[in-house]
Design a protein around this motif. Sequence first.
Motif, short mmCIF file in Angstrom:
data_model
loop_
_atom_site.label_atom_id
_atom_site.label_comp_id
_atom_site.label_asym_id
_atom_site.label_seq_id
_atom_site.Cartn_x
_atom_site.Cartn_y
_atom_site.Cartn_z
N PHE A 83 -0.56 44.61 34.54
CA PHE A 83 -1.19 44.02 33.36
C PHE A 83 -2.53 44.69 33.07
N TRP A 84 -3.27 45.05 34.10
CA TRP A 84 -4.51 45.80 33.90
C TRP A 84 -4.23 47.13 33.21
N ILE A 85 -3.18 47.82 33.65
CA ILE A 85 -2.83 49.12 33.07
C ILE A 85 -2.49 48.97 31.59
N VAL A 86 -1.73 47.93 31.26
CA VAL A 86 -1.39 47.68 29.86
C VAL A 86 -2.66 47.42 29.05
N THR A 87 -3.59 46.66 29.60
CA THR A 87 -4.84 46.36 28.90
C THR A 87 -5.68 47.63 28.70
N ILE A 88 -5.66 48.53 29.67
CA ILE A 88 -6.37 49.81 29.54
C ILE A 88 -5.78 50.61 28.38
N ILE A 89 -4.45 50.63 28.29
CA ILE A 89 -3.78 51.34 27.20
C ILE A 89 -4.17 50.72 25.85
N LEU A 90 -4.15 49.39 25.79
CA LEU A 90 -4.51 48.69 24.55
C LEU A 90 -5.98 48.92 24.20
N ALA A 91 -6.83 48.99 25.23
CA ALA A 91 -8.26 49.25 25.00
C ALA A 91 -8.46 50.64 24.39
N ALA A 92 -7.75 51.63 24.95
CA ALA A 92 -7.84 52.99 24.40
C ALA A 92 -7.33 53.04 22.97
N LEU A 93 -6.23 52.32 22.71
CA LEU A 93 -5.65 52.29 21.36
C LEU A 93 -6.62 51.64 20.38
N THR A 94 -7.33 50.62 20.82
CA THR A 94 -8.31 49.94 19.96
C THR A 94 -9.40 50.90 19.50
N ILE A 95 -9.90 51.70 20.43
CA ILE A 95 -10.94 52.67 20.08
C ILE A 95 -10.37 53.76 19.18
N ILE A 96 -9.13 54.18 19.45
CA ILE A 96 -8.49 55.22 18.65
C ILE A 96 -8.32 54.79 17.20
N THR A 97 -8.09 53.49 16.98
CA THR A 97 -7.88 53.01 15.61
C THR A 97 -9.06 53.31 14.69
N LEU A 98 -10.24 53.51 15.29
CA LEU A 98 -11.41 53.82 14.46
C LEU A 98 -11.29 55.18 13.78
N LYS A 99 -10.43 56.04 14.33
CA LYS A 99 -10.25 57.38 13.75
C LYS A 99 -8.88 57.54 13.08
N ILE A 100 -7.95 56.60 13.36
CA ILE A 100 -6.63 56.67 12.73
C ILE A 100 -6.66 55.83 11.47
N ARG A 101 -6.57 56.47 10.32
CA ARG A 101 -6.60 55.73 9.06
C ARG A 101 -5.97 56.56 7.95
#
Length: 423
Positions: free
Chosen positions: A405-423
Amino acid sequence: MLYYLFRFLEQFSISGAHIWGYISFRSLLAMILSLVISAWFGEKFIRFLKRKQITEVQRDKSIDPFGVNKIGVPSMGGIIIIVAILVPVLLLGRLRNVYLLLMIATTVWLGFLGGMDDFIKIFRHNKEGLKGKYKIVGQVGLGLIVGLVLWASPDVKINENLTVKRENRTEMVVKHRSQARKSLKTTIPFVKGHNLDYSRLTAFMGPYKTAAGWILFVVMTIVVVTAVSNGANLNDGMDGMCAGNSAIIGVVLGILAYVSSHVQFAAYLNIMYIPGSQELVVFFCAFIGALIGFLWYNAYPAQVFMGDTGSLTIGGIIAVGAIIIHKELLLPILCGIFFVESLSVILQVYYYKLGKRHGVKQRIFKRTPIHDNFRTQDSQLDPDCRYVFRKPKGAVHESKITIRFWIVTIILAALTIITLKIR
Protein backbone atom coordinates in the motif's frame (compact mmCIF):
# COMPACT_ATOMS: atom_id res chain seq x y z
CA MET A 1 7.92 31.80 19.13
CA LEU A 2 11.60 31.28 18.35
CA TYR A 3 10.99 32.80 14.92
CA TYR A 4 9.88 36.09 16.48
CA LEU A 5 12.67 36.01 19.06
CA PHE A 6 15.44 35.64 16.50
CA ARG A 7 13.87 38.10 14.10
CA PHE A 8 13.95 40.59 17.00
CA LEU A 9 17.59 39.76 17.75
CA GLU A 10 18.45 40.28 14.08
CA GLN A 11 17.89 44.01 14.61
CA PHE A 12 20.93 44.00 16.90
CA SER A 13 23.13 42.23 14.31
CA ILE A 14 23.30 39.03 16.36
CA SER A 15 25.30 36.53 14.34
CA GLY A 16 23.18 33.77 12.82
CA ALA A 17 19.83 35.35 13.73
CA HIS A 18 19.01 36.01 10.07
CA ILE A 19 18.91 32.30 9.27
CA TRP A 20 15.53 32.01 11.00
CA GLY A 21 14.03 33.98 8.13
CA TYR A 22 14.71 31.12 5.71
CA ILE A 23 11.75 28.78 5.26
CA SER A 24 14.06 25.90 4.33
CA PHE A 25 15.95 26.16 7.63
CA ARG A 26 12.81 26.35 9.78
CA SER A 27 11.11 23.54 7.86
CA LEU A 28 13.98 21.07 8.13
CA LEU A 29 14.49 21.98 11.77
CA ALA A 30 10.79 21.38 12.38
CA MET A 31 11.06 17.93 10.78
CA ILE A 32 14.07 16.95 12.89
CA LEU A 33 12.53 18.31 16.08
CA SER A 34 9.18 16.58 15.49
CA LEU A 35 10.91 13.26 14.76
CA VAL A 36 12.95 13.50 17.96
CA ILE A 37 9.90 14.47 20.02
CA SER A 38 7.83 11.66 18.50
CA ALA A 39 10.52 9.07 19.24
CA TRP A 40 11.52 10.35 22.70
CA PHE A 41 8.07 11.31 23.97
CA GLY A 42 6.57 8.22 22.33
CA GLU A 43 8.58 5.83 24.47
CA LYS A 44 7.60 7.57 27.69
CA PHE A 45 3.97 7.94 26.64
CA ILE A 46 3.68 4.24 25.75
CA ARG A 47 4.91 3.34 29.22
CA PHE A 48 2.32 5.70 30.70
CA LEU A 49 -0.46 4.12 28.61
CA LYS A 50 0.55 0.65 29.77
CA ARG A 51 0.60 1.71 33.43
CA LYS A 52 -2.88 3.22 33.10
CA GLN A 53 -4.06 0.20 31.04
CA ILE A 54 -5.15 2.43 28.17
CA THR A 55 -4.90 -0.50 25.79
CA GLU A 56 -6.63 -2.08 22.81
CA VAL A 57 -9.62 -4.19 23.78
CA GLN A 58 -11.05 -5.16 20.37
CA ARG A 59 -8.33 -6.66 18.20
CA ASP A 60 -7.53 -10.30 18.94
CA LYS A 61 -6.04 -13.28 17.12
CA SER A 62 -9.48 -14.47 15.92
CA ILE A 63 -9.44 -11.83 13.16
CA ASP A 64 -5.78 -12.38 12.27
CA PRO A 65 -5.01 -15.49 10.19
CA PHE A 66 -1.49 -15.54 11.58
CA GLY A 67 -2.71 -15.66 15.16
CA VAL A 68 -1.30 -12.35 16.35
CA ASN A 69 -3.03 -11.22 19.53
CA LYS A 70 -3.17 -7.43 19.73
CA ILE A 71 -5.21 -7.10 22.90
CA GLY A 72 -3.18 -5.15 25.43
CA VAL A 73 -1.36 -2.95 22.92
CA PRO A 74 -1.65 0.70 24.04
CA SER A 75 -4.04 2.87 22.05
CA MET A 76 -4.56 6.65 21.72
CA GLY A 77 -1.03 6.94 20.33
CA GLY A 78 -2.30 9.73 18.12
CA ILE A 79 -1.50 12.03 21.03
CA ILE A 80 2.19 11.36 20.28
CA ILE A 81 1.67 12.58 16.71
CA ILE A 82 -0.28 15.66 17.78
CA VAL A 83 2.31 16.73 20.37
CA ALA A 84 5.17 16.11 17.93
CA ILE A 85 3.44 18.35 15.36
CA LEU A 86 2.32 21.21 17.59
CA VAL A 87 5.53 21.77 19.57
CA PRO A 88 7.82 22.43 16.54
CA VAL A 89 5.11 24.44 14.78
CA LEU A 90 4.53 26.68 17.81
CA LEU A 91 8.28 27.16 18.22
CA LEU A 92 9.28 27.68 14.59
CA GLY A 93 6.19 28.92 12.76
CA ARG A 94 4.89 32.43 12.16
CA LEU A 95 1.85 32.30 14.38
CA ARG A 96 0.25 35.35 12.82
CA ASN A 97 -0.19 33.45 9.57
CA VAL A 98 -3.86 32.60 9.01
CA TYR A 99 -3.02 29.37 7.18
CA LEU A 100 -0.85 28.10 10.02
CA LEU A 101 -3.54 28.99 12.56
CA LEU A 102 -6.09 26.99 10.56
CA MET A 103 -3.80 23.96 10.54
CA ILE A 104 -3.23 24.21 14.30
CA ALA A 105 -6.99 24.52 14.88
CA THR A 106 -7.62 21.48 12.67
CA THR A 107 -5.09 19.42 14.61
CA VAL A 108 -6.57 20.32 18.00
CA TRP A 109 -10.22 20.04 16.86
CA LEU A 110 -10.01 16.60 15.28
CA GLY A 111 -7.55 15.39 17.92
CA PHE A 112 -10.19 16.16 20.54
CA LEU A 113 -12.95 14.53 18.46
CA GLY A 114 -10.91 11.37 17.91
CA GLY A 115 -9.82 11.38 21.55
CA MET A 116 -13.44 11.37 22.67
CA ASP A 117 -14.09 8.38 20.43
CA ASP A 118 -11.11 6.45 21.86
CA PHE A 119 -12.06 7.44 25.41
CA ILE A 120 -15.53 5.93 25.04
CA LYS A 121 -14.14 2.75 23.49
CA ILE A 122 -11.50 2.18 26.16
CA PHE A 123 -12.87 3.58 29.40
CA ARG A 124 -16.57 2.93 28.84
CA HIS A 125 -15.96 -0.40 27.09
CA ASN A 126 -18.20 0.61 24.20
CA LYS A 127 -16.67 -0.77 21.01
CA GLU A 128 -18.84 1.56 18.90
CA GLY A 129 -17.16 4.60 20.43
CA LEU A 130 -18.54 8.06 19.75
CA LYS A 131 -21.81 7.89 17.82
CA GLY A 132 -21.38 8.38 14.11
CA LYS A 133 -23.67 11.41 13.99
CA TYR A 134 -21.48 13.25 16.51
CA LYS A 135 -18.37 12.49 14.47
CA ILE A 136 -20.05 13.81 11.35
CA VAL A 137 -21.18 16.95 13.19
CA GLY A 138 -17.60 17.54 14.37
CA GLN A 139 -16.15 17.04 10.89
CA VAL A 140 -18.82 19.17 9.22
CA GLY A 141 -18.32 21.87 11.87
CA LEU A 142 -14.59 21.99 11.17
CA GLY A 143 -15.16 22.12 7.41
CA LEU A 144 -17.64 24.95 7.87
CA ILE A 145 -15.23 26.97 10.01
CA VAL A 146 -12.31 26.46 7.61
CA GLY A 147 -14.44 27.37 4.61
CA LEU A 148 -15.84 30.50 6.24
CA VAL A 149 -12.41 31.68 7.42
CA LEU A 150 -10.95 31.27 3.94
CA TRP A 151 -13.96 33.15 2.60
CA ALA A 152 -13.93 36.02 5.09
CA SER A 153 -10.26 36.54 6.01
CA PRO A 154 -8.63 39.51 4.24
CA ASP A 155 -5.28 37.70 4.45
CA VAL A 156 -6.44 34.85 2.19
CA LYS A 157 -5.54 36.00 -1.30
CA ILE A 158 -3.80 34.62 -4.38
CA ASN A 159 -2.05 35.95 -7.47
CA GLU A 160 -3.75 34.24 -10.39
CA ASN A 161 -1.60 32.69 -13.08
CA LEU A 162 -2.13 34.08 -16.58
CA THR A 163 -0.76 32.71 -19.85
CA VAL A 164 0.27 35.48 -22.24
CA LYS A 165 2.11 35.61 -25.57
CA ARG A 166 5.47 37.35 -25.72
CA GLU A 167 5.81 40.20 -28.17
CA ASN A 168 7.17 39.16 -31.60
CA ARG A 169 7.37 35.52 -30.40
CA THR A 170 5.18 32.50 -30.76
CA GLU A 171 5.77 30.88 -27.35
CA MET A 172 3.57 31.54 -24.35
CA VAL A 173 4.80 32.66 -20.94
CA VAL A 174 3.11 32.43 -17.55
CA LYS A 175 2.77 35.58 -15.47
CA HIS A 176 0.86 36.35 -12.29
CA ARG A 177 -1.43 39.24 -11.56
CA SER A 178 0.49 42.05 -9.92
CA GLN A 179 -1.97 42.30 -7.04
CA ALA A 180 -3.17 39.44 -4.84
CA ARG A 181 -6.92 39.17 -4.53
CA LYS A 182 -9.68 36.88 -3.30
CA SER A 183 -10.34 34.10 -5.75
CA LEU A 184 -12.57 31.05 -6.15
CA LYS A 185 -10.11 29.31 -8.44
CA THR A 186 -8.64 25.92 -7.66
CA THR A 187 -6.15 23.69 -9.45
CA ILE A 188 -7.67 20.98 -11.62
CA PRO A 189 -5.54 18.19 -13.13
CA PHE A 190 -5.12 17.43 -16.83
CA VAL A 191 -6.67 20.74 -17.95
CA LYS A 192 -4.84 23.53 -19.77
CA GLY A 193 -4.45 26.53 -17.51
CA HIS A 194 -4.89 24.25 -14.48
CA ASN A 195 -7.66 26.37 -12.96
CA LEU A 196 -11.32 25.80 -12.23
CA ASP A 197 -13.36 28.73 -10.95
CA TYR A 198 -16.20 27.69 -8.64
CA SER A 199 -18.16 30.76 -9.70
CA ARG A 200 -18.30 29.36 -13.26
CA LEU A 201 -20.29 26.43 -11.90
CA THR A 202 -22.80 28.87 -10.44
CA ALA A 203 -22.98 31.17 -13.46
CA PHE A 204 -26.71 30.44 -13.77
CA MET A 205 -27.18 32.54 -10.59
CA GLY A 206 -26.44 35.68 -12.62
CA PRO A 207 -25.37 38.62 -10.40
CA TYR A 208 -25.24 36.29 -7.40
CA LYS A 209 -22.83 33.84 -8.99
CA THR A 210 -19.83 34.94 -6.87
CA ALA A 211 -21.72 34.58 -3.58
CA ALA A 212 -23.09 31.23 -4.75
CA GLY A 213 -19.57 30.23 -5.75
CA TRP A 214 -18.31 30.88 -2.22
CA ILE A 215 -21.18 28.86 -0.78
CA LEU A 216 -20.23 26.02 -3.14
CA PHE A 217 -16.62 26.35 -1.99
CA VAL A 218 -17.64 26.08 1.68
CA VAL A 219 -19.76 23.00 0.89
CA MET A 220 -16.82 21.50 -1.01
CA THR A 221 -14.57 22.15 2.00
CA ILE A 222 -17.00 20.33 4.29
CA VAL A 223 -17.18 17.35 1.91
CA VAL A 224 -13.40 17.12 1.51
CA VAL A 225 -12.66 17.36 5.25
CA THR A 226 -15.29 14.73 6.09
CA ALA A 227 -14.31 12.35 3.29
CA VAL A 228 -10.54 12.44 3.80
CA SER A 229 -10.67 12.19 7.60
CA ASN A 230 -13.01 9.19 7.35
CA GLY A 231 -10.81 7.65 4.65
CA ALA A 232 -7.73 7.94 6.86
CA ASN A 233 -9.72 6.46 9.73
CA LEU A 234 -10.65 3.41 7.63
CA ASN A 235 -7.05 3.04 6.43
CA ASP A 236 -5.86 2.72 10.02
CA GLY A 237 -6.32 -1.05 10.29
CA MET A 238 -2.81 -2.47 10.06
CA ASP A 239 0.47 -1.71 11.79
CA GLY A 240 2.15 1.26 10.11
CA MET A 241 -0.43 1.49 7.32
CA CYS A 242 -2.00 4.91 7.90
CA ALA A 243 1.15 6.54 9.29
CA GLY A 244 3.28 5.47 6.32
CA ASN A 245 0.72 6.44 3.66
CA SER A 246 0.09 9.79 5.34
CA ALA A 247 3.79 10.63 5.57
CA ILE A 248 4.13 10.10 1.82
CA ILE A 249 1.07 12.29 1.19
CA GLY A 250 2.53 14.91 3.55
CA VAL A 251 5.72 15.08 1.44
CA VAL A 252 3.70 15.91 -1.68
CA LEU A 253 1.58 18.54 0.09
CA GLY A 254 4.75 20.11 1.49
CA ILE A 255 6.23 20.31 -2.02
CA LEU A 256 3.01 21.77 -3.43
CA ALA A 257 2.85 24.33 -0.62
CA TYR A 258 6.45 25.36 -1.30
CA VAL A 259 6.07 25.82 -5.06
CA SER A 260 2.78 27.67 -4.51
CA SER A 261 4.57 30.14 -2.23
CA HIS A 262 7.46 30.72 -4.68
CA VAL A 263 6.53 33.03 -7.53
CA GLN A 264 9.13 31.66 -9.98
CA PHE A 265 8.25 28.01 -9.34
CA ALA A 266 4.54 28.82 -9.51
CA ALA A 267 5.07 30.48 -12.89
CA TYR A 268 7.11 27.55 -14.19
CA LEU A 269 4.41 25.06 -13.17
CA ASN A 270 1.61 27.40 -14.32
CA ILE A 271 -0.16 27.37 -10.96
CA MET A 272 -1.45 30.20 -8.81
CA TYR A 273 0.93 32.00 -6.47
CA ILE A 274 -0.30 31.96 -2.85
CA PRO A 275 1.49 34.47 -0.60
CA GLY A 276 1.95 33.18 2.94
CA SER A 277 1.54 29.50 2.11
CA GLN A 278 5.24 28.90 2.84
CA GLU A 279 4.33 28.49 6.52
CA LEU A 280 2.51 25.31 5.55
CA VAL A 281 5.90 23.88 4.60
CA VAL A 282 6.95 24.20 8.24
CA PHE A 283 3.75 22.48 9.32
CA PHE A 284 3.99 19.61 6.85
CA CYS A 285 7.64 19.02 7.66
CA ALA A 286 6.63 18.68 11.33
CA PHE A 287 3.77 16.42 10.19
CA ILE A 288 6.16 14.15 8.25
CA GLY A 289 8.68 14.00 11.10
CA ALA A 290 5.98 13.16 13.64
CA LEU A 291 4.66 10.29 11.51
CA ILE A 292 8.11 8.86 10.82
CA GLY A 293 8.93 9.00 14.52
CA PHE A 294 5.60 7.34 15.31
CA LEU A 295 6.42 4.54 12.87
CA TRP A 296 9.35 3.65 15.14
CA TYR A 297 6.74 2.20 17.51
CA ASN A 298 3.83 1.58 15.14
CA ALA A 299 5.62 -0.56 12.54
CA TYR A 300 4.82 -4.27 12.69
CA PRO A 301 4.49 -5.59 15.34
CA ALA A 302 2.99 -2.40 16.74
CA GLN A 303 3.86 -1.25 20.24
CA VAL A 304 1.13 1.39 20.09
CA PHE A 305 -1.93 2.18 17.96
CA MET A 306 -2.79 5.73 16.92
CA GLY A 307 -6.53 5.19 17.39
CA ASP A 308 -9.10 7.65 16.09
CA THR A 309 -7.15 10.35 17.95
CA GLY A 310 -4.50 10.03 15.28
CA SER A 311 -6.33 8.86 12.17
CA LEU A 312 -9.08 11.51 12.19
CA THR A 313 -6.48 14.22 12.86
CA ILE A 314 -4.22 13.02 10.06
CA GLY A 315 -7.06 12.97 7.54
CA GLY A 316 -8.22 16.43 8.56
CA ILE A 317 -4.70 17.87 8.26
CA ILE A 318 -4.33 16.47 4.75
CA ALA A 319 -7.74 17.79 3.67
CA VAL A 320 -7.39 21.31 5.10
CA GLY A 321 -3.80 21.64 3.85
CA ALA A 322 -4.87 20.75 0.31
CA ILE A 323 -7.83 23.17 0.44
CA ILE A 324 -5.64 26.06 1.63
CA ILE A 325 -3.24 25.68 -1.32
CA HIS A 326 -6.17 25.21 -3.74
CA LYS A 327 -5.24 21.60 -4.58
CA GLU A 328 -8.30 19.80 -3.19
CA LEU A 329 -9.21 18.39 -6.61
CA LEU A 330 -5.88 16.53 -6.66
CA LEU A 331 -6.82 14.57 -3.52
CA PRO A 332 -8.67 11.75 -5.34
CA ILE A 333 -5.33 10.93 -6.95
CA LEU A 334 -3.00 11.70 -4.05
CA CYS A 335 -5.24 10.03 -1.45
CA GLY A 336 -6.28 7.24 -3.80
CA ILE A 337 -5.72 4.63 -1.08
CA PHE A 338 -8.08 6.44 1.30
CA PHE A 339 -10.63 6.79 -1.50
CA VAL A 340 -10.54 3.09 -2.36
CA GLU A 341 -10.79 2.10 1.32
CA SER A 342 -13.95 4.21 1.71
CA LEU A 343 -15.41 3.07 -1.60
CA SER A 344 -14.90 -0.60 -0.74
CA VAL A 345 -16.92 -0.18 2.46
CA ILE A 346 -19.72 1.71 0.69
CA LEU A 347 -19.96 -0.87 -2.10
CA GLN A 348 -19.83 -3.79 0.34
CA VAL A 349 -22.69 -2.42 2.45
CA TYR A 350 -24.80 -1.51 -0.59
CA TYR A 351 -24.29 -4.91 -2.26
CA TYR A 352 -25.06 -6.79 0.95
CA LYS A 353 -28.28 -4.84 1.54
CA LEU A 354 -29.29 -5.31 -2.11
CA GLY A 355 -28.98 -9.07 -1.75
CA LYS A 356 -30.79 -9.05 1.57
CA ARG A 357 -33.87 -7.55 -0.11
CA HIS A 358 -34.02 -10.59 -2.37
CA GLY A 359 -33.18 -13.11 0.35
CA VAL A 360 -29.62 -13.64 -0.94
CA LYS A 361 -26.53 -13.48 1.23
CA GLN A 362 -23.86 -11.79 -0.87
CA ARG A 363 -20.75 -9.69 -0.56
CA ILE A 364 -18.30 -8.20 -3.06
CA PHE A 365 -15.12 -8.62 -1.01
CA LYS A 366 -14.12 -11.15 1.60
CA ARG A 367 -13.90 -8.32 4.12
CA THR A 368 -13.70 -4.54 4.10
CA PRO A 369 -12.02 -2.05 4.26
CA ILE A 370 -10.17 -3.40 1.25
CA HIS A 371 -6.90 -4.05 3.10
CA ASP A 372 -8.70 -6.65 5.24
CA ASN A 373 -9.71 -8.50 2.07
CA PHE A 374 -6.07 -9.45 1.51
CA ARG A 375 -5.43 -10.92 4.96
CA THR A 376 -8.61 -13.01 5.20
CA GLN A 377 -8.29 -16.79 4.95
CA ASP A 378 -10.86 -18.72 2.92
CA SER A 379 -11.61 -20.73 6.06
CA GLN A 380 -12.84 -17.52 7.71
CA LEU A 381 -15.52 -16.94 5.07
CA ASP A 382 -19.20 -17.58 5.55
CA PRO A 383 -20.02 -20.76 3.56
CA ASP A 384 -23.60 -19.55 3.02
CA CYS A 385 -22.49 -16.26 1.47
CA ARG A 386 -21.67 -15.62 -2.19
CA TYR A 387 -18.52 -13.57 -2.78
CA VAL A 388 -17.76 -11.74 -6.03
CA PHE A 389 -14.00 -11.53 -5.38
CA ARG A 390 -12.36 -14.35 -3.47
CA LYS A 391 -8.79 -13.46 -4.37
CA PRO A 392 -6.17 -13.76 -3.15
CA LYS A 393 -6.50 -17.39 -2.14
CA GLY A 394 -5.20 -17.64 1.37
CA ALA A 395 -3.99 -14.67 3.38
CA VAL A 396 -1.18 -12.19 2.85
CA HIS A 397 0.80 -11.10 5.89
CA GLU A 398 -0.13 -7.61 7.03
CA SER A 399 3.43 -6.30 6.87
CA LYS A 400 3.54 -7.17 3.15
CA ILE A 401 0.11 -5.59 2.58
CA THR A 402 1.28 -2.43 4.36
CA ILE A 403 4.45 -2.11 2.27
CA ARG A 404 2.50 -2.70 -0.95
CA PHE A 405 0.00 0.00 0.00
CA TRP A 406 2.92 2.35 0.66
CA ILE A 407 4.29 1.58 -2.82
CA VAL A 408 0.91 2.35 -4.39
CA THR A 409 0.77 5.65 -2.48
CA ILE A 410 4.28 6.55 -3.71
CA ILE A 411 3.14 5.94 -7.29
CA LEU A 412 0.02 8.08 -6.73
CA ALA A 413 2.16 10.79 -5.11
CA ALA A 414 4.46 10.90 -8.15
CA LEU A 415 1.43 10.99 -10.47
CA THR A 416 -0.03 13.90 -8.49
CA ILE A 417 3.10 15.97 -9.03
CA ILE A 418 3.27 14.95 -12.69
CA THR A 419 -0.26 16.25 -13.27
CA LEU A 420 1.10 19.77 -12.86
CA LYS A 421 2.91 19.35 -16.18
CA ILE A 422 0.42 17.08 -17.98
CA ARG A 423 -2.27 19.26 -19.50
